[in-house]
Design a protein around this motif. Sequence first.
Motif, PDB file in Angstrom:
ATOM      1  N   ILE A  51     -21.052  24.280  37.067  1.00 38.73           N
ATOM      2  CA  ILE A  51     -19.791  24.266  37.819  1.00 38.73           C
ATOM      3  C   ILE A  51     -19.524  22.885  38.396  1.00 38.73           C
ATOM      4  CG2 ILE A  51     -18.650  25.159  39.904  1.00 38.73           C
ATOM      5  CD1 ILE A  51     -19.991  27.840  39.325  1.00 38.73           C
ATOM      6  N   VAL A  52     -18.251  22.482  38.378  1.00 32.82           N
ATOM      7  CA  VAL A  52     -17.830  21.250  39.031  1.00 32.82           C
ATOM      8  C   VAL A  52     -16.792  21.588  40.091  1.00 32.82           C
ATOM      9  CG1 VAL A  52     -16.038  20.737  37.297  1.00 32.82           C
ATOM     10  CG2 VAL A  52     -17.015  18.879  38.680  1.00 32.82           C
ATOM     11  N   ASP A  53     -16.960  20.974  41.267  1.00 31.71           N
ATOM     12  CA  ASP A  53     -16.024  21.144  42.384  1.00 31.71           C
ATOM     13  C   ASP A  53     -15.356  19.794  42.608  1.00 31.71           C
ATOM     14  OD1 ASP A  53     -14.685  21.606  44.771  1.00 31.71           O
ATOM     15  OD2 ASP A  53     -16.505  21.656  46.000  1.00 31.71           O
ATOM     16  N   LEU A  54     -14.063  19.693  42.301  1.00 29.85           N
ATOM     17  CA  LEU A  54     -13.336  18.431  42.398  1.00 29.85           C
ATOM     18  C   LEU A  54     -12.704  18.288  43.778  1.00 29.85           C
ATOM     19  CD1 LEU A  54     -11.611  18.417  38.884  1.00 29.85           C
ATOM     20  CD2 LEU A  54     -13.811  17.432  39.557  1.00 29.85           C
ATOM     21  N   GLY A  55     -12.893  17.128  44.406  1.00 30.51           N
ATOM     22  CA  GLY A  55     -12.435  16.951  45.784  1.00 30.51           C
ATOM     23  C   GLY A  55     -13.278  17.798  46.711  1.00 30.51           C
ATOM     24  N   THR A  56     -14.580  17.720  46.556  1.00 31.88           N
ATOM     25  CA  THR A  56     -15.503  18.656  47.217  1.00 31.88           C
ATOM     26  C   THR A  56     -15.511  18.546  48.742  1.00 31.88           C
ATOM     27  OG1 THR A  56     -17.774  19.526  47.122  1.00 31.88           O
ATOM     28  CG2 THR A  56     -17.522  17.124  47.058  1.00 31.88           C
ATOM     29  N   GLY A  57     -15.192  17.363  49.300  1.00 30.11           N
ATOM     30  CA  GLY A  57     -15.205  17.228  50.754  1.00 30.11           C
ATOM     31  C   GLY A  57     -16.570  17.572  51.332  1.00 30.11           C
ATOM     32  N   PRO A  58     -16.622  18.412  52.371  1.00 29.95           N
ATOM     33  CA  PRO A  58     -17.903  18.791  52.989  1.00 29.95           C
ATOM     34  C   PRO A  58     -18.745  19.741  52.128  1.00 29.95           C
ATOM     35  CG  PRO A  58     -16.079  19.059  54.526  1.00 29.95           C
ATOM     36  CD  PRO A  58     -15.480  18.887  53.172  1.00 29.95           C
ATOM     37  N   PHE A 125     -11.979  24.533  42.707  1.00 34.33           N
ATOM     38  CA  PHE A 125     -11.596  23.530  43.701  1.00 34.33           C
ATOM     39  C   PHE A 125     -10.317  23.905  44.440  1.00 34.33           C
ATOM     40  CE2 PHE A 125      -9.885  22.448  39.563  1.00 34.33           C
ATOM     41  CZ  PHE A 125      -8.566  22.067  39.802  1.00 34.33           C
ATOM     42  N   ASN A 126     -10.151  23.229  45.572  1.00 31.99           N
ATOM     43  CA  ASN A 126      -8.947  23.330  46.389  1.00 31.99           C
ATOM     44  C   ASN A 126      -8.336  21.932  46.420  1.00 31.99           C
ATOM     45  OD1 ASN A 126      -6.949  23.913  48.231  1.00 31.99           O
ATOM     46  ND2 ASN A 126      -8.306  24.114  49.981  1.00 31.99           N
ATOM     47  N   PRO A 127      -7.375  21.642  45.549  1.00 24.77           N
ATOM     48  CA  PRO A 127      -6.886  20.266  45.407  1.00 24.77           C
ATOM     49  C   PRO A 127      -5.927  19.861  46.508  1.00 24.77           C
ATOM     50  CG  PRO A 127      -5.577  21.716  44.045  1.00 24.77           C
ATOM     51  CD  PRO A 127      -6.647  22.583  44.682  1.00 24.77           C
ATOM     52  N   PRO A 128      -5.673  18.550  46.643  1.00 25.13           N
ATOM     53  CA  PRO A 128      -4.569  18.132  47.505  1.00 25.13           C
ATOM     54  C   PRO A 128      -3.280  18.757  46.973  1.00 25.13           C
ATOM     55  CG  PRO A 128      -5.882  16.251  46.772  1.00 25.13           C
ATOM     56  CD  PRO A 128      -6.327  17.425  45.965  1.00 25.13           C
ATOM     57  N   PHE A 129      -2.378  19.129  47.864  1.00 23.68           N
ATOM     58  CA  PHE A 129      -1.141  19.769  47.427  1.00 23.68           C
ATOM     59  C   PHE A 129      -0.081  18.764  46.995  1.00 23.68           C
ATOM     60  CE2 PHE A 129      -2.366  23.421  50.454  1.00 23.68           C
ATOM     61  CZ  PHE A 129      -3.024  24.087  49.439  1.00 23.68           C
ATOM     62  N   GLY A 130      -0.356  17.467  47.193  1.00 22.73           N
ATOM     63  CA  GLY A 130       0.585  16.449  46.752  1.00 22.73           C
ATOM     64  C   GLY A 130       1.795  16.318  47.647  1.00 22.73           C
ATOM     65  N   THR A 131       1.595  16.508  48.951  1.00 19.49           N
ATOM     66  CA  THR A 131       2.737  16.492  49.873  1.00 19.49           C
ATOM     67  C   THR A 131       2.760  15.259  50.772  1.00 19.49           C
ATOM     68  OG1 THR A 131       1.466  17.760  51.501  1.00 19.49           O
ATOM     69  CG2 THR A 131       2.837  18.997  49.952  1.00 19.49           C
ATOM     70  N   ILE A 137      -0.495  15.004  42.298  1.00 19.21           N
ATOM     71  CA  ILE A 137      -1.952  14.949  42.324  1.00 19.21           C
ATOM     72  C   ILE A 137      -2.571  16.307  42.019  1.00 19.21           C
ATOM     73  CG2 ILE A 137      -2.136  15.386  44.817  1.00 19.21           C
ATOM     74  CD1 ILE A 137      -4.345  12.985  42.736  1.00 19.21           C
ATOM     75  N   ASP A 138      -1.913  17.394  42.415  1.00 18.26           N
ATOM     76  CA  ASP A 138      -2.455  18.724  42.121  1.00 18.26           C
ATOM     77  C   ASP A 138      -2.521  18.972  40.619  1.00 18.26           C
ATOM     78  OD1 ASP A 138       0.315  18.659  42.078  1.00 18.26           O
ATOM     79  OD2 ASP A 138       0.597  20.513  43.207  1.00 18.26           O
ATOM     80  N   SER A 155      -8.337  27.318  40.900  1.00 18.79           N
ATOM     81  CA  SER A 155      -7.895  26.447  41.989  1.00 18.79           C
ATOM     82  C   SER A 155      -6.847  27.122  42.853  1.00 18.79           C
ATOM     83  CB  SER A 155      -7.363  25.123  41.435  1.00 18.79           C
ATOM     84  OG  SER A 155      -6.310  25.333  40.532  1.00 18.79           O
ATOM     85  N   LEU A 156      -6.679  26.568  44.051  1.00 18.81           N
ATOM     86  CA  LEU A 156      -5.713  27.075  45.021  1.00 18.81           C
ATOM     87  C   LEU A 156      -4.470  26.193  45.036  1.00 18.81           C
ATOM     88  CD1 LEU A 156      -8.103  27.768  48.038  1.00 18.81           C
ATOM     89  CD2 LEU A 156      -7.153  29.469  46.471  1.00 18.81           C
ATOM     90  N   HIS A 157      -3.299  26.832  45.096  1.00 18.37           N
ATOM     91  CA  HIS A 157      -2.029  26.100  45.131  1.00 18.37           C
ATOM     92  C   HIS A 157      -1.046  26.843  46.017  1.00 18.37           C
ATOM     93  CE1 HIS A 157      -3.259  23.535  41.739  1.00 18.37           C
ATOM     94  NE2 HIS A 157      -3.881  24.617  41.328  1.00 18.37           N
ATOM     95  N   LYS A 158      -0.148  26.108  46.638  1.00 17.52           N
ATOM     96  CA  LYS A 158       0.887  26.744  47.446  1.00 17.52           C
ATOM     97  C   LYS A 158       1.647  27.773  46.613  1.00 17.52           C
ATOM     98  CE  LYS A 158       2.091  23.225  50.886  1.00 17.52           C
ATOM     99  NZ  LYS A 158       3.192  22.353  51.384  1.00 17.52           N
ATOM    100  N   SER A 159       1.829  28.956  47.168  1.00 16.68           N
ATOM    101  CA  SER A 159       2.554  30.006  46.450  1.00 16.68           C
ATOM    102  C   SER A 159       3.985  29.576  46.135  1.00 16.68           C
ATOM    103  CB  SER A 159       2.572  31.298  47.266  1.00 16.68           C
ATOM    104  OG  SER A 159       1.260  31.772  47.491  1.00 16.68           O
TER     105      SER A 159
END
Length: 210
Positions: A51-58, A125-131, A137-138, A155-159
């Motif tokens: 598994i790869v987690d992109l933008g892993t942060g903490p 991953f939970n990417p930047p939403f590009g806002t 970027i998402d 991945s997670l994205h704004k609905s």
Amino acid sequence: MNLKRLESILDDLEGFSDPNIRYEQYVTPSYVAARMLHTISLSNHIEGKMIVDLGTGPGILAIGSALLGAHYVVGVDIDSSVFQIALSNLADLDELFVGQPPIDFVESDVTKCVLKPKSFDVAIFNPPFGTKGNSGIDVSFIKAALDLTKVAVYSLHKSSTRSFIVKKGEQLGAKVEVLGQFSYDLPATYARHSKAVKAIDVDLLRFSHR
């Protein structure tokens, strides 16, 4: 590990100490991360997987994946300063792993990722939403993830962007499915935020290789 136990563990992990608005650094709430990972595990896409987690942060999603039995996890982030937090989080959970935790962290711009293509089964991953001046970027995260994986991307994205993200995923050659929706309580993180908490709806999407 059941959902309640996973959420409890993730809730104790440390978030960003000094979040950088340039990278849209927000911690994925533990209840969202736990439900996301639990849903993915029901598709047998965590246990025993690369598994790869992109933008892993903490490292919340990377560590959660390891706790659910991933064979090996790599957390990627452009900001290497977050790795100290991720490693500290991992050290706090040392007793939950038999031997060395199967996680490594790699400093890289996700859009120019240094990792070998198709070297992972799944990306989570939970990417930047590009806002924040990072328009697109998402989608760039999705493209990078599809290049790195052989099975699927989660991945997670704004609905509110669902139709756009689904269309972009299909244009990249993936089959796209909406697996769930969460109310994401986003705490005030930067000085510009006027509300203590802002609730947004996010989708959990699966991009499957055809």
